[in-house]
Design a protein around this motif. Structure first.
Motif, PDB file in Angstrom:
ATOM      1  N   ASN A 142       0.863  -1.181   0.000  1.00  0.00           N
ATOM      2  CA  ASN A 142       0.000   0.000   0.000  1.00  0.00           C
ATOM      3  C   ASN A 142       0.901   1.233   0.000  1.00  0.00           C
ATOM      4  OD1 ASN A 142      -1.367   2.286   1.733  1.00  0.00           O
ATOM      5  ND2 ASN A 142      -3.040   1.081   0.886  1.00  0.00           N
ATOM      6  N   LEU A 146       1.177   3.340   3.325  1.00  0.00           N
ATOM      7  CA  LEU A 146       1.947   2.667   4.372  1.00  0.00           C
ATOM      8  C   LEU A 146       3.430   2.621   4.015  1.00  0.00           C
ATOM      9  CD1 LEU A 146      -0.407  -0.329   5.275  1.00  0.00           C
ATOM     10  CD2 LEU A 146      -0.198   1.887   6.420  1.00  0.00           C
ATOM     11  N   LEU A 169       5.310   5.763   5.092  1.00  0.00           N
ATOM     12  CA  LEU A 169       5.472   6.108   6.506  1.00  0.00           C
ATOM     13  C   LEU A 169       6.946   6.105   6.904  1.00  0.00           C
ATOM     14  CD1 LEU A 169       2.658   3.974   8.218  1.00  0.00           C
ATOM     15  CD2 LEU A 169       2.689   6.470   7.948  1.00  0.00           C
ATOM     16  N   TRP A 187       6.103   3.225  10.906  1.00  0.00           N
ATOM     17  CA  TRP A 187       5.722   1.927  10.360  1.00  0.00           C
ATOM     18  C   TRP A 187       5.964   0.816  11.375  1.00  0.00           C
ATOM     19  CZ3 TRP A 187       2.820  -0.951   7.814  1.00  0.00           C
ATOM     20  CH2 TRP A 187       3.179  -2.247   7.433  1.00  0.00           C
ATOM     21  N   TRP A 241       3.076   1.029  13.818  1.00  0.00           N
ATOM     22  CA  TRP A 241       1.802   0.655  13.228  1.00  0.00           C
ATOM     23  C   TRP A 241       1.731  -0.836  12.911  1.00  0.00           C
ATOM     24  CZ3 TRP A 241      -1.448   4.024   9.521  1.00  0.00           C
ATOM     25  CH2 TRP A 241      -1.786   5.215  10.152  1.00  0.00           C
ATOM     26  N   SER A 242       2.845  -1.431  12.552  1.00  0.00           N
ATOM     27  CA  SER A 242       2.823  -2.821  12.106  1.00  0.00           C
ATOM     28  C   SER A 242       2.308  -3.768  13.185  1.00  0.00           C
ATOM     29  CB  SER A 242       4.226  -3.249  11.659  1.00  0.00           C
ATOM     30  OG  SER A 242       5.126  -3.262  12.759  1.00  0.00           O
ATOM     31  N   MET A 283      -1.859  -3.722  13.178  1.00  0.00           N
ATOM     32  CA  MET A 283      -2.589  -4.036  11.951  1.00  0.00           C
ATOM     33  C   MET A 283      -2.808  -5.523  11.774  1.00  0.00           C
ATOM     34  SD  MET A 283      -1.040  -1.545   9.043  1.00  0.00           S
ATOM     35  CE  MET A 283      -1.346   0.217   9.092  1.00  0.00           C
ATOM     36  N   PHE A 337      -6.385  -0.306   4.521  1.00  0.00           N
ATOM     37  CA  PHE A 337      -5.371   0.095   3.557  1.00  0.00           C
ATOM     38  C   PHE A 337      -5.259  -1.039   2.528  1.00  0.00           C
ATOM     39  CE2 PHE A 337      -4.370   2.321   7.452  1.00  0.00           C
ATOM     40  CZ  PHE A 337      -3.973   3.588   7.037  1.00  0.00           C
ATOM     41  N   TYR A 366      -4.707  -4.168   4.748  1.00  0.00           N
ATOM     42  CA  TYR A 366      -4.423  -4.073   6.177  1.00  0.00           C
ATOM     43  C   TYR A 366      -5.580  -3.383   6.874  1.00  0.00           C
ATOM     44  CZ  TYR A 366       0.373  -5.161   4.808  1.00  0.00           C
ATOM     45  OH  TYR A 366       1.491  -5.758   4.298  1.00  0.00           O
TER      46      TYR A 366
END
Length: 285
Positions: free
Chosen positions: A41, A44, A47, A52, A55-56, A59, A82, A135
């Motif tokens: 994406n 993403l 980022l 990232w 966030w990972s 998700m 996403f 995601y």
């Protein structure tokens, strides 16, 4: 004109947000997929590394089957999506059930923009029009990121501006341009969000997205095929002459693409393309 659920070539069973359940079949553990590298994406992938990494862990990689309703008009938006390989159609519906698309979201963006603007619900519907994956993230995580400011907020707000450009241009196009031009615009918009030159898209789906009669789209498809621009069979559109489609489309496609290119980061180059660059010196893009 019927709602999208009754105009698709094959009847769809919409999956409402309340019924969406994750299983080992529909979801991968985040660290198993994220460890492979850059997400496909575009947002993403843009980022900062630290964002990232954070966030990972928040998700889930989920399947997004054809016809799945990610949110309904008036319902709370509990997640943002996403897409990586799926394409989502954003629709508005009339009281009689007729619908028309106002934007398309694929691997370029995020589904759930009302949350970015401070809303919890919307009067539109988001439906998966091309099956794939994406995601999924809880809305509170996104809201907290926006409240914190920084690079994530700036990136998501730039995407929101690009999406608003698509919405405005779609309204203009639907009012002032021919069905022939609109079909070319939609094919090109969707082609930008897939790999290769083929789309799974029925004439019924195209008609629903545009809010026109199926017969109008049939005539356009036959003309495009006769002129050697596409090959259409059994809900599969193969683009044979992209430049010809761009020449035939109205200016709306170019306006939206230029604005997205201006506001958003370029698409990440996948590993196969990186190999080609290293070994042949070719430039991608």
């Amino acid at each position: 004109m019927h709602a999208l659920s009754t105009t698709l070539h094959t009847p769809l069973q919409f999956i409402t947000p309340a019924r969406q359940g994750l299983s080992s079949h529909h979801c991968c553990a985040p660290h198993e997929r994220f460890a492979s590298g850059t997400p496909t994406n575009h947002l993403l992938a843009a980022l900062p590394a630290s964002d990232w990494e954070r966030w990972s862990h928040q998700m889930e990689l989920v399947d997004m089957p054809l016809g799945q309703v990610l949110y309904e008009s008036g319902s709370d938006l509990n997640h943002v999506y996403f897409p990586t390989s799926a394409i989502v159609s954003l629709l508005n519906l009339t009281a009689s059930g007729a619908c028309a698309e106002f934007a398309t979201v694929g691997n370029d963006g995020v589904v759930g923009v009302p949350l970015l603007m401070g809303g919890i619900s919307t009067n539109g519907r988001a439906v998966v029009q091309s099956a794939g994956q994406g995601y999924r993230m809880n809305r509170q995580v996104v809201i907290d990121e926006l409240n914190a400011g920084g690079a994530v907020m700036q990136l998501l707000l730039r995407y929101t501006q690009a999406l608003l450009t698509q919405v405005a241009q779609t309204a203009l196009c639907n009012r002032h341009h021919s069905v022939d031009q609109q079909v070319c615009r939609l094919i090109l918009l969707n082609l930008d969000r897939v790999k290769g030159n083929c789309l799974q898209m029925t004439q019924e789906l195209l008609a629903s997205k545009l809010g026109v009669r199926r017969e109008s789209v049939t005539l356009v498809a036959l003309a495009l095929q006769r002129d050697g621009l596409i090959r259409y069979a059994r809900g599969r559109i193969e683009v044979l002459d992209r430049q010809g489609l761009e020449d035939r489309a109205c200016e709306c496609y170019a306006v939206v693409k230029l604005e997205c290119d201006r506001l958003l980061p370029p698409a990440p180059v996948d590993e196969s393309e990186q190999w080609t660059i290293r070994h042949t010196g070719m430039r991608i893009g």
